[in-house]
Design an enzyme around this catalytic site. Structure first.
Site, short mmCIF file in Angstrom:
data_model
loop_
_atom_site.label_atom_id
_atom_site.label_comp_id
_atom_site.label_asym_id
_atom_site.label_seq_id
_atom_site.Cartn_x
_atom_site.Cartn_y
_atom_site.Cartn_z
N ARG A 1 48.94 52.53 99.80
CA ARG A 1 47.93 51.76 99.07
C ARG A 1 47.21 52.59 98.00
O ARG A 1 46.10 52.25 97.58
CB ARG A 1 46.87 51.18 100.04
CG ARG A 1 47.43 50.25 101.12
CD ARG A 1 47.89 48.93 100.52
NE ARG A 1 48.12 47.91 101.52
CZ ARG A 1 49.32 47.55 101.99
NH1 ARG A 1 50.42 48.13 101.57
NH2 ARG A 1 49.42 46.57 102.87
N LEU A 2 47.82 53.68 97.56
CA LEU A 2 47.21 54.49 96.51
C LEU A 2 47.82 54.07 95.17
O LEU A 2 48.61 54.78 94.56
CB LEU A 2 47.45 55.98 96.81
CG LEU A 2 46.48 56.95 96.14
CD1 LEU A 2 45.03 56.67 96.55
CD2 LEU A 2 46.85 58.40 96.50
#
Ligand code: FMN
Length: 231
Positions: free
Chosen positions: A203-204
């Site tokens: 989720r970066l």
């Protein structure tokens, strides 16, 4: 029957290519064009991008309450993304009263999304007429048969109105068989901001944003500043 748990989305880890400052193209126009082409290619290759031009369009009503619906992006050029619709529909009345608009293209299967914010302007009559002529005959009739966004008496009433349009505008296979209704047209987003979101592992994600700094169109690189937002 086994019902899927709506909270269990499978937790897919997004693993797209990302989007780095070193790779982003020089103008929002070129970058949107590149991603739209990729989405069209993915759809053609039957990756799960079934309606790549589905554009979510947000407006606000007279009380400032947001409203959102999906249309198809039928125009995209240096002036911005555009769509066609009924000019008496809820979205059109809301845009007439308050032209501020946001719109998004979302392609989960290729871990990408584009977000546009700006002000809506009417698409020219010539562009609308050209586009209308390219629609299938039955769809052109539906433009006449529907007072979009108004209450409907029932399915039968809609079909009766469609058949009335069929009788009124017979298909002679000729240009202009079905005229463009004067209550039908299009809107284009004159963008002040265009954000490119690229889903990445853990989720970066990448979020690169072009913000307007000048009066040029989407292709005028000098009118845009690039920045990165946290995911
Ligand atoms: C995939 C998809 C594509 C659509 N395309 C259009 C479109 O191009 N134009 C349009 O007016 N409505 C389109 N619709 C219907 C709109 O979502 C909406 O129901 C309609 O425009 C009325 O919205 P309004 O009452 O907020 O004005 C589409 C719906 C979906 C799900």
């Amino acid at each position: 029957m086994v019902r899927p748990d709506p909270m269990d989305t499978g937790r897919i880890d997004y693993h797209g290519d990302g989007l780095l400052e070193s790779d982003v193209l020089e103008s929002p126009y070129l970058q949107v064009r590149a991603w739209v082409d990729d989405a069209l290619a993915a759809a053609a290759a039957r990756v799960d991008v079934s309606e790549p031009m589905a554009l979510h369009v947000a407006t606000v009503d007279a009380d400032g309450a947001p409203n959102v619906r999906t249309v198809l992006m039928r125009f995209f050029d240096e002036q911005g993304p555009g769509f066609v619709t009924n000019l008496r529909s809820t979205k059109s009345l809301e845009l007439e009263a308050n032209p501020r608009i946001a719109a998004g293209l979302t392609w989960p299967a290729i871990f990408r999304a584009i977000r546009f914010r700006g002000v809506a302007e009417l698409v020219t009559r010539t562009e609308v007429e050209e586009y209308f002529d390219s629609r299938p005959y039955g769809s052109r009739l539906s433009a006449w048969a529907s007072d979009q966004s108004q209450p409907a008496a029932g399915r039968e009433d809609l079909e009766r109105r469609w058949h009335e349009a069929l009788a009124r505008f017979p298909d002679r296979g000729q240009h202009g068989d079905v005229p463009v209704p004067d209550f039908w047209g299009g809107w284009r987003v004159r963008c002040d901001e265009v954000e490119f979101w690229a889903g990445r592992r853990n989720r970066l994600h990448d979020r690169l944003v072009f913000s307007r700094t000048g009066e040029g169109n989407l292709a005028d690189a000098a009118s845009w500043a690039l920045s990165r937002r946290q995911p």
